[in-house]
Design a protein around this motif. Sequence first.
Motif, mmCIF file in Angstrom:
data_model
loop_
_atom_site.group_PDB
_atom_site.id
_atom_site.type_symbol
_atom_site.label_atom_id
_atom_site.label_comp_id
_atom_site.label_asym_id
_atom_site.label_seq_id
_atom_site.Cartn_x
_atom_site.Cartn_y
_atom_site.Cartn_z
ATOM 1 N N VAL A 1 0.838 -1.207 0.000
ATOM 2 C CA VAL A 1 0.000 0.000 0.000
ATOM 3 C C VAL A 1 0.872 1.257 0.000
ATOM 4 C CG1 VAL A 1 -1.634 1.373 1.361
ATOM 5 C CG2 VAL A 1 -2.005 -1.080 1.079
ATOM 6 N N GLN A 2 1.915 1.251 0.840
ATOM 7 C CA GLN A 2 2.753 2.437 1.008
ATOM 8 C C GLN A 2 3.622 2.719 -0.223
ATOM 9 O OE1 GLN A 2 2.550 3.826 4.382
ATOM 10 N NE2 GLN A 2 3.315 5.679 3.400
ATOM 11 N N PHE A 3 4.274 1.691 -0.758
ATOM 12 C CA PHE A 3 5.264 1.909 -1.803
ATOM 13 C C PHE A 3 4.746 1.692 -3.223
ATOM 14 C CE2 PHE A 3 7.763 0.656 2.002
ATOM 15 C CZ PHE A 3 8.441 1.853 2.180
ATOM 16 N N LEU A 4 3.779 0.804 -3.393
ATOM 17 C CA LEU A 4 3.219 0.584 -4.722
ATOM 18 C C LEU A 4 1.904 1.336 -4.924
ATOM 19 C CD1 LEU A 4 3.898 -3.254 -5.262
ATOM 20 C CD2 LEU A 4 5.295 -1.298 -5.969
ATOM 21 N N GLY A 5 1.103 1.435 -3.856
ATOM 22 C CA GLY A 5 -0.159 2.169 -3.944
ATOM 23 C C GLY A 5 -0.026 3.635 -3.612
ATOM 24 N N LYS A 6 1.142 4.029 -3.028
ATOM 25 C CA LYS A 6 1.447 5.422 -2.690
ATOM 26 C C LYS A 6 0.436 6.042 -1.732
ATOM 27 C CE LYS A 6 4.934 5.283 -5.523
ATOM 28 N NZ LYS A 6 6.317 5.191 -5.014
ATOM 29 N N LYS A 7 -0.085 5.223 -0.823
ATOM 30 C CA LYS A 7 -1.044 5.733 0.159
ATOM 31 C C LYS A 7 -0.676 5.251 1.553
ATOM 32 C CE LYS A 7 -4.826 6.034 -3.172
ATOM 33 N NZ LYS A 7 -6.207 5.651 -3.529
ATOM 34 N N GLU B 1 -2.723 6.788 -17.140
ATOM 35 C CA GLU B 1 -3.637 7.733 -17.787
ATOM 36 C C GLU B 1 -3.250 9.184 -17.539
ATOM 37 O OE1 GLU B 1 -7.464 6.639 -16.296
ATOM 38 O OE2 GLU B 1 -7.352 4.591 -17.095
ATOM 39 N N GLY B 2 -2.158 9.393 -16.782
ATOM 40 C CA GLY B 2 -1.684 10.749 -16.540
ATOM 41 C C GLY B 2 -2.429 11.497 -15.451
ATOM 42 N N LYS B 3 -3.290 10.788 -14.705
ATOM 43 C CA LYS B 3 -4.020 11.443 -13.613
ATOM 44 C C LYS B 3 -3.117 11.663 -12.402
ATOM 45 C CE LYS B 3 -8.449 9.428 -14.998
ATOM 46 N NZ LYS B 3 -9.558 8.527 -14.601
ATOM 47 N N PHE B 4 -2.168 10.737 -12.197
ATOM 48 C CA PHE B 4 -1.215 10.866 -11.094
ATOM 49 C C PHE B 4 0.183 10.990 -11.698
ATOM 50 C CE2 PHE B 4 1.770 9.515 -7.905
ATOM 51 C CZ PHE B 4 1.256 9.991 -6.718
ATOM 52 N N ILE B 5 0.856 12.122 -11.429
ATOM 53 C CA ILE B 5 2.185 12.371 -11.977
ATOM 54 C C ILE B 5 3.183 12.446 -10.830
ATOM 55 C CG2 ILE B 5 3.606 13.927 -13.359
ATOM 56 C CD1 ILE B 5 1.001 14.929 -14.649
ATOM 57 N N LYS B 6 4.202 11.588 -10.894
ATOM 58 C CA LYS B 6 5.210 11.534 -9.848
ATOM 59 C C LYS B 6 5.881 12.899 -9.679
ATOM 60 C CE LYS B 6 9.221 8.880 -8.307
ATOM 61 N NZ LYS B 6 10.171 7.781 -8.629
ATOM 62 N N GLY B 7 5.936 13.358 -8.446
ATOM 63 C CA GLY B 7 6.553 14.647 -8.148
ATOM 64 C C GLY B 7 5.595 15.816 -8.255
ATOM 65 N N LYS B 8 4.436 15.599 -8.912
ATOM 66 C CA LYS B 8 3.475 16.686 -9.081
ATOM 67 C C LYS B 8 2.113 16.392 -8.451
ATOM 68 C CE LYS B 8 5.489 18.452 -13.385
ATOM 69 N NZ LYS B 8 5.205 18.826 -14.792
ATOM 70 N N SER B 9 1.915 15.136 -8.088
ATOM 71 C CA SER B 9 0.622 14.746 -7.519
ATOM 72 C C SER B 9 0.828 14.000 -6.210
ATOM 73 C CB SER B 9 -0.164 13.856 -8.487
ATOM 74 O OG SER B 9 -0.330 14.468 -9.735
ATOM 75 N N LYS B 10 -0.186 14.011 -5.382
ATOM 76 C CA LYS B 10 -0.178 13.225 -4.156
ATOM 77 C C LYS B 10 -1.610 12.838 -3.824
ATOM 78 C CE LYS B 10 -0.444 17.209 -1.013
ATOM 79 N NZ LYS B 10 0.182 17.871 0.153
ATOM 80 N N TYR B 11 -1.739 11.837 -2.928
ATOM 81 C CA TYR B 11 -3.067 11.392 -2.496
ATOM 82 C C TYR B 11 -3.414 12.026 -1.151
ATOM 83 C CZ TYR B 11 -3.105 7.721 -6.061
ATOM 84 O OH TYR B 11 -3.115 7.036 -7.243
ATOM 85 N N VAL B 12 -4.607 12.578 -1.067
ATOM 86 C CA VAL B 12 -5.134 13.094 0.191
ATOM 87 C C VAL B 12 -6.485 12.432 0.414
ATOM 88 C CG1 VAL B 12 -5.900 15.126 1.468
ATOM 89 C CG2 VAL B 12 -3.948 15.311 -0.090
ATOM 90 N N ASP B 13 -6.572 11.616 1.462
ATOM 91 C CA ASP B 13 -7.790 10.851 1.737
ATOM 92 C C ASP B 13 -8.224 10.029 0.520
ATOM 93 O OD1 ASP B 13 -7.975 11.821 4.319
ATOM 94 O OD2 ASP B 13 -9.181 13.555 3.730
ATOM 95 N N GLY B 14 -7.204 9.476 -0.166
ATOM 96 C CA GLY B 14 -7.482 8.606 -1.293
ATOM 97 C C GLY B 14 -7.749 9.319 -2.604
#
Length: 440
Positions: free
Chosen positions: A257-263, A422-435
């Motif tokens: 969850v932490q390293f592959l799901g980034k949550k 799909e470009g919805k999550f971009i490494k370094g530019k996006s993060k998850y908040v409450d999923g």
Amino acid sequence: MKIGNKLTIYIVIALIAGIAVGSIFNTMADAAWVQWIDQYIFNVLGQIFLNLIFMVVVPVVFISIVLGVVSVGDPKTLGVIGIKTMMFYLATTAIAISLAIGVALILQPGEGQADLLNTEEVSEYRSTELEGGDTELAMQTTFDQTLINIIPDNLFMAMADQNMLQIIAFAIFIGVGLIAVKEKASGIVKLFEQANEVIMWIVLAIMKYFAALGAFGLVATAFTQAGFGAIQQLGMYFICVLLALFIHFAVVYGSVVQFLGKKSFVWFIKMFAPAMSVAFSTSSSSAVLPVSLETAQNKLGIRKSISSFVQPLGATVNMDGTAIMQGVATVFIAQLSGIDLTIGQMVTVVIIATIASIGTAGVPGVGLVMLAMVLTAVGLDPAAIGIIIGIDRLLDMTRTAVNISGDATIALVIDHQQNVKEGKFIKGKSKYVDGKIVNK
């Protein structure tokens, strides 16, 4: 209607009350009035709840898979998601049973308890379960036959038997067919969407009005019949299974969850708690599936097209908790028999238990049937399963919660990977908040 925090609290209270009441009643299990309450109150409440859930399992799985396939829209993308899902499931199952064997070899739960093999339970299991029953059938089922059985020759029989792999296979064909004919089947797609709304309303109504009572009944009858007394003689075995389950849940799933799901894994546990609590009470991955889907989609934020495909498949294919029980039990029984398993035998256990998880029904107690096949493969007496039957229901509750958590974990990862693709999550530019994805 959604599963709220209050309902989760009610279910947790019911579980605690069931454990307490059942444990107290277990000390008076021979009393006629206790047996009456257990049979006509606890058992009735629990079985009605299970039947209500099982009543909607087949339509939930069938409709969810069809809509999931249609939502993906591209059969090639569906194939990629399917391959990724299967690889993740088989990998985590292999890790689970390897971890279980390691824990059992270190703690040695069977050392000095050889007398357990001479108990009445072992003789009874040998005389009943191994004479033409489900265990013998399971041991005769080959891998090629498992593959053949994925395709149903009678859809209605598959639904009547709740054969999830066959139902999933047919639903995938229907979904791909709907994609192929496109606008010509728009009315059928709309019908499936409306049916999904109706079925999910029924599921949530069952949860709202009966889940707490049902959970209490199931847990109360389990502890009335087994109780903590059954744990005393098999204490180290019980501890080994729970420890391996905890390590797999916290370390393996937590890392995924932490390293592959980034949550956050803490967030995952908090959001998925309603489904885990129901899984604990029902001891059935299939029974909890409607709740698991609703929780994953509305609490974890996993898109329906991913959740509806990955989680029903996991309810049949992904049995990490069951694999852990099989690993610990195999080493435990080998130690009782005074046999040191070779490296080759342990590898055999990992391979067979991993393959056996494919097609295993997500119903209470099925792990014992599959364990017989594993024991036979390494030359151990399957009748020794009789030793652990008394406490297996208690462990079954915990490993079912682990099983469905694994399904949701993989769905979460696949969903994240699709977001990246799909470009919805971009490494370094996006993060998850409450999923939810938030751009920096």
